[in-house]
Design an enzyme around this catalytic site. Structure first.
Site, PDB file in Angstrom:
ATOM      1  N   TYR A  29       0.844  -1.206   0.000  1.00 34.29           N
ATOM      2  CA  TYR A  29       0.000   0.000   0.000  1.00 34.29           C
ATOM      3  C   TYR A  29       0.880   1.257   0.000  1.00 34.29           C
ATOM      4  O   TYR A  29       0.659   2.187  -0.777  1.00 34.29           O
ATOM      5  CB  TYR A  29      -0.943  -0.002   1.213  1.00 34.29           C
ATOM      6  CG  TYR A  29      -1.615   1.335   1.395  1.00 34.29           C
ATOM      7  CD1 TYR A  29      -2.454   1.843   0.399  1.00 34.29           C
ATOM      8  CD2 TYR A  29      -1.394   2.118   2.524  1.00 34.29           C
ATOM      9  CE1 TYR A  29      -3.046   3.093   0.528  1.00 34.29           C
ATOM     10  CE2 TYR A  29      -1.984   3.365   2.657  1.00 34.29           C
ATOM     11  CZ  TYR A  29      -2.804   3.843   1.660  1.00 34.29           C
ATOM     12  OH  TYR A  29      -3.375   5.087   1.772  1.00 34.29           O
ATOM     13  N   SER A 111      -4.166  13.435   6.135  1.00 36.22           N
ATOM     14  CA  SER A 111      -5.071  13.207   5.006  1.00 36.22           C
ATOM     15  C   SER A 111      -6.546  13.257   5.414  1.00 36.22           C
ATOM     16  O   SER A 111      -6.896  12.930   6.542  1.00 36.22           O
ATOM     17  CB  SER A 111      -4.759  11.828   4.415  1.00 36.22           C
ATOM     18  OG  SER A 111      -5.772  11.411   3.547  1.00 36.22           O
ATOM     19  N   TYR A 134      -9.684  16.363   0.397  1.00 32.62           N
ATOM     20  CA  TYR A 134     -10.125  15.877  -0.906  1.00 32.62           C
ATOM     21  C   TYR A 134     -11.500  16.463  -1.155  1.00 32.62           C
ATOM     22  O   TYR A 134     -12.364  16.405  -0.272  1.00 32.62           O
ATOM     23  CB  TYR A 134     -10.219  14.346  -0.915  1.00 32.62           C
ATOM     24  CG  TYR A 134      -8.922  13.632  -1.219  1.00 32.62           C
ATOM     25  CD1 TYR A 134      -8.134  14.004  -2.304  1.00 32.62           C
ATOM     26  CD2 TYR A 134      -8.492  12.566  -0.436  1.00 32.62           C
ATOM     27  CE1 TYR A 134      -6.951  13.345  -2.586  1.00 32.62           C
ATOM     28  CE2 TYR A 134      -7.307  11.898  -0.720  1.00 32.62           C
ATOM     29  CZ  TYR A 134      -6.544  12.296  -1.792  1.00 32.62           C
ATOM     30  OH  TYR A 134      -5.372  11.644  -2.086  1.00 32.62           O
ATOM     31  N   THR A 160      -6.149  18.816  -2.418  1.00 32.47           N
ATOM     32  CA  THR A 160      -5.455  17.977  -3.409  1.00 32.47           C
ATOM     33  C   THR A 160      -6.322  17.835  -4.658  1.00 32.47           C
ATOM     34  O   THR A 160      -7.482  17.437  -4.569  1.00 32.47           O
ATOM     35  CB  THR A 160      -5.142  16.596  -2.796  1.00 32.47           C
ATOM     36  OG1 THR A 160      -4.311  16.802  -1.657  1.00 32.47           O
ATOM     37  CG2 THR A 160      -4.435  15.691  -3.789  1.00 32.47           C
ATOM     38  N   HIS A 278       1.974  13.086  -7.090  1.00 31.25           N
ATOM     39  CA  HIS A 278       1.486  12.035  -6.206  1.00 31.25           C
ATOM     40  C   HIS A 278       2.452  10.836  -6.225  1.00 31.25           C
ATOM     41  O   HIS A 278       2.040   9.690  -6.072  1.00 31.25           O
ATOM     42  CB  HIS A 278       0.072  11.610  -6.641  1.00 31.25           C
ATOM     43  CG  HIS A 278      -0.908  11.494  -5.507  1.00 31.25           C
ATOM     44  ND1 HIS A 278      -1.800  12.484  -5.178  1.00 31.25           N
ATOM     45  CD2 HIS A 278      -1.160  10.495  -4.625  1.00 31.25           C
ATOM     46  CE1 HIS A 278      -2.549  12.092  -4.161  1.00 31.25           C
ATOM     47  NE2 HIS A 278      -2.174  10.891  -3.800  1.00 31.25           N
ATOM     48  N   ARG A 281       1.771   7.609  -8.234  1.00 28.60           N
ATOM     49  CA  ARG A 281       0.728   6.666  -7.775  1.00 28.60           C
ATOM     50  C   ARG A 281      -0.551   6.790  -8.593  1.00 28.60           C
ATOM     51  O   ARG A 281      -1.406   5.933  -8.540  1.00 28.60           O
ATOM     52  CB  ARG A 281       0.390   6.929  -6.296  1.00 28.60           C
ATOM     53  CG  ARG A 281       1.475   6.524  -5.348  1.00 28.60           C
ATOM     54  CD  ARG A 281       1.189   7.039  -3.945  1.00 28.60           C
ATOM     55  NE  ARG A 281       0.138   6.350  -3.237  1.00 28.60           N
ATOM     56  CZ  ARG A 281       0.267   5.195  -2.600  1.00 28.60           C
ATOM     57  NH1 ARG A 281       1.420   4.567  -2.612  1.00 28.60           N
ATOM     58  NH2 ARG A 281      -0.745   4.650  -1.950  1.00 28.60           N
TER      59      ARG A 281
HETATM   60  C1  LIG Z   1       0.412   5.515   0.905  1.00 27.03           C
HETATM   61  C2  LIG Z   1       0.209   6.897   0.382  1.00 27.03           C
HETATM   62  C3  LIG Z   1      -1.016   7.517   0.572  1.00 27.03           C
HETATM   63  C4  LIG Z   1      -1.210   8.830   0.118  1.00 27.03           C
HETATM   64  N1  LIG Z   1      -2.395   9.460   0.402  1.00 27.03           N
HETATM   65  C5  LIG Z   1      -2.545  10.761   0.087  1.00 27.03           C
HETATM   66  C6  LIG Z   1      -3.716  11.470   0.489  1.00 27.03           C
HETATM   67  O1  LIG Z   1      -4.599  10.928   1.144  1.00 27.03           O
HETATM   68  N2  LIG Z   1      -3.814  12.780   0.119  1.00 27.03           N
HETATM   69  C7  LIG Z   1      -2.833  13.411  -0.601  1.00 27.03           C
HETATM   70  O2  LIG Z   1      -2.958  14.590  -0.909  1.00 27.03           O
HETATM   71  N3  LIG Z   1      -1.723  12.759  -0.980  1.00 27.03           N
HETATM   72  C8  LIG Z   1      -1.543  11.471  -0.641  1.00 27.03           C
HETATM   73  N4  LIG Z   1      -0.396  10.820  -0.991  1.00 27.03           N
HETATM   74  C9  LIG Z   1       0.653  11.537  -1.739  1.00 27.03           C
HETATM   75  C10 LIG Z   1       1.629  12.241  -0.812  1.00 27.03           C
HETATM   76  O3  LIG Z   1       1.011  13.320  -0.160  1.00 27.03           O
HETATM   77  C11 LIG Z   1       2.827  12.810  -1.589  1.00 27.03           C
HETATM   78  O4  LIG Z   1       2.352  13.569  -2.680  1.00 27.03           O
HETATM   79  C12 LIG Z   1       3.783  11.735  -2.091  1.00 27.03           C
HETATM   80  O5  LIG Z   1       3.793  10.615  -1.263  1.00 27.03           O
HETATM   81  C13 LIG Z   1       5.186  12.320  -2.149  1.00 27.03           C
HETATM   82  O6  LIG Z   1       6.069  11.460  -2.769  1.00 27.03           O
HETATM   83  P1  LIG Z   1       7.061  10.468  -1.997  1.00 27.03           P
HETATM   84  O7  LIG Z   1       6.207   9.473  -1.268  1.00 27.03           O
HETATM   85  O8  LIG Z   1       7.848   9.875  -3.094  1.00 27.03           O
HETATM   86  O9  LIG Z   1       7.881  11.295  -1.046  1.00 27.03           O
HETATM   87  C14 LIG Z   1      -0.174   9.512  -0.558  1.00 27.03           C
HETATM   88  C15 LIG Z   1       1.050   8.871  -0.747  1.00 27.03           C
HETATM   89  C16 LIG Z   1       1.253   7.586  -0.277  1.00 27.03           C
HETATM   90  C17 LIG Z   1       2.607   6.952  -0.464  1.00 27.03           C
END
Ligand SMILES: Cc1cc2nc3c(=O)[nH]c(=O)nc-3n(C[C@H](O)[C@H](O)[C@H](O)COP(=O)(O)O)c2cc1C
Length: 380
Positions: A29, A111, A134, A160, A278, A281
Site C-alpha cells: 500500500y 489526510s 479531498y 489535493t 502524487h 501513484r
Molecule cells: C500511501 C500513500 C497515501 C497517500 N495518500 C494521500 C492522500 O490521502 N492525500 C494526498 O494529498 N496525498 C496522498 N499521498 C501523496 C503524498 O502526499 C505525496 O504527494 C507523495 O507521497 C510524495 O512522494 P514520496 O512518497 O515519493 O515522497 C499519498 C502517498 C502515499 C505513499
C-alpha cells in the site's frame, strides 16, 4: 556517530527494515506506484539529472538550513506529506507522526482519509499541522469539515486536485487490497507473522477512515464503501473558490503541474502552490514531477511560495528541488518507512539523516545557505 546512523544511514535502509516488520499488503500500500511504475522511475531519473558543480577552496562553510514559509520560521526546509490511511501502514501512525513533527519542528500533513479525526491530532501538532482536503460532493459536508479542521487548530488547508479518479495500482490489487477491505486467509497468516504490527492494531482496533465516516454514517454505509460516496474526485475551479470563501487561513493547492494553472490559482487567492505528481501513484505517463517545477516557479514569480514533493529520497534531492525554486519540500513514503522500521524514534532519525545529508552536500558545493544552493546548479 550513533548506532542508528550506522544501521540506517539512508531511506533505503529504513524501507528494508519496515518491509520486514509489516504485512505485505501494508507495505505494498505505501510503496507502490501505478502501472509499470514508469512514473516512479521518471521521478527518480528527473531528480538525478539535476546536478551541482562542487566548489573548492571556499574556506569554512557552515550550512544554514533555516527558512521561512507563510510567515513562520523553520529550522529545515522539509516536512511530512499527507498520506491516507496512515494508521493502516503502522498502528497509531497519525498521532505518532504528529508528535514527531512537533518534536522536530516539521510540518505534518494529515489526510482526509486518515485513520484519526482532525480533533485527535490537531491539538498535538498545533499550527505545524496542515490538513489535506479531498473535494467532497456536498457543500454542507465541506463546510462542516473545514469548520472542524479550523476549530481543531490546523494551521493550513491543503486541497489535493491530482486525484480525478481511482488509479489501478496493480501491485496493491495483487496484494489483495480492496475497498471495502476483504481479509483473506493469506492476509491473516501474514498478520500473524508480523506480531508488532498486529498487536498494535489489536490494541487500537482496526484502522478506519474516522473523519469521513462521521459523514457516511448517515448514509448507512460501512466506513470504506463511503469515500466514493462523498469524495468527488474531479471538481472544477469553482470548488477552489468555495474553499477560499470558507477557509480563512492559508490555502494551498496540491498536485499542480502546469504554469497556467498555478497562475490562475494565485488569481483566486490561493496562498501557496504545491507541485506534485502524487509520487507516480496516479498516472505513469506524465512528466517527472521535478521537470514541472521550474515553469511553475517562473509563473508564480515570487508571488507565493512553491512547494514540492514526489520521489525525494535524500537531502541531495531536497537541495535539487530548492535549487529549482521550491520553498519547502515534502516527503511521503520515507516518513512511513522510518515509522515502520523504528517507531516514533524513526521520525527523529530520518529528520537527522535528511539534515545531515543536506549539510554534507551543501558543504561539497560551498553553499552556506539555501539561497546559495541555486548558484551551484549546472545548466540543464
Ligand atoms: C500511501 C500513500 C497515501 C497517500 N495518500 C494521500 C492522500 O490521502 N492525500 C494526498 O494529498 N496525498 C496522498 N499521498 C501523496 C503524498 O502526499 C505525496 O504527494 C507523495 O507521497 C510524495 O512522494 P514520496 O512518497 O515519493 O515522497 C499519498 C502517498 C502515499 C505513499
Amino acid at each position: 556517530m550513533s548506532q542508528l546512523d550506522l544501521k540506517y544511514p539512508a531511506i533505503s535502509d529504513l524501507r528494508a527494515k519496515a518491509r520486514r516488520r509489516m504485512p505485505k499488503f501494508a507495505f505494498e500500500y505505501v510503496d507502490s506506484g501505478t502501472g509499470t511504475e514508469a512514473g516512479v522511475r521518471s521521478n527518480r531519473a528527473g531528480l538525478d539529472a539535476v546536478r551541482f558543480m562542487p566548489a573548492i577552496l571556499r574556506g569554512e562553510v557552515e550550512p544554514d538550513l533555516s527558512c521561512t514559509l507563510l510567515g513562520r520560521d523553520y529550522a529545515q526546509p522539509f516536512g511530512i506529506a499527507p498520506v491516507g490511511m496512515a494508521g493502516l501502514i503502522w498502528p497509531g501512525a497519525e498521532a505518532t507522526m504528529a508528535e514527531g513533527a512537533k518534536r522536530n519542528g516539521l510540518i505534518y500533513g494529515q489526510s482526509t482519509v486518515a485513520a484519526a479525526r482532525p480533533e485527535e491530532t490537531g491539538p498535538i501538532v498545533g499550527d505545524l499541522g496542515w490538513y489535506q482536503h479531498y473535494p467532497v460532493n456536498d457543500p454542507a459536508i465541506r463546510k462542516d469539515m473545514l469548520g472542524r479542521i479550523k476549530a481543531a487548530g490546523w494551521g493550513a488547508l491543503v486541497v489535493t486536485v491530482d486525484v480525478p479518479g481511482e488509479s489501478r495500482r496493480e501491485r496493491q490489487r495483487r496484494a489483495n487490497i480492496s475497498m471495502p477491505p476483504v481479509i483473506t486467509p493469506g492476509m491473516v497468516a501474514d498478520m500473524v507473522m508480523h506480531p508488532e504490527w498486529s498487536l498494535g492494531h489489536a490494541k487500537r482496533g482496526m484502522p478506519r477512515m474516522r473523519f469521513v465516516e462521521d459523514y457516511t454514517a448517515a448514509l448507512n454505509e460501512d466506513g470504506f464503501t463511503h469515500a466514493g460516496k462523498i469524495i468527488r474526485g474531479s471538481p472544477g475551479w469553482d470548488y477552489i473558490e468555495g474553499c477560499r470563501v470558507e477557509w480563512d487561513g492559508p490555502l494551498i493547492v496540491k498536485g499542480v503541474a502546469e504554469a497556467e494553472d498555478a497562475d490562475r490559482l494565485l488569481g483566486m487567492g490561493v496562498d501557496a502552490i504545491w507541485v506534485s505528481n502524487h509520487s507516480g501513484r496516479q498516472f505513469e505517463g506524465g512528466p517527472a514531477a521535478i521537470d514541472t517545477l521550474p515553469p511553475v516557479v517562473e509563473a508564480v514569480a515570487g508571488r507565493a511560495p512553491v512547494l514540492f514533493c514526489s520521489g525525494i529520497s535524500g537531502g541531495l534531492d531536497i537541495l535539487r528541488a530548492i535549487a529549482l525554486g521550491a520553498d519547502h519540500v515534502f516527503l511521503g513514503k520515507a516518513w512511513y518507512f522510518a515509522l515502520g522500521a523504528l517507531g516514533g524514534k524513526g521520525i527523529d532519525h530520518l529528520a537527522y539523516v535528511l539534515r545531515a545529508d543536506m549539510t554534507s552536500c551543501m558543504t561539497q558545493i560551498g553553499a552556506g545557505s539555501l539561497a546559495e544552493v541555486k548558484g551551484r546548479l549546472m545548466e540543464r
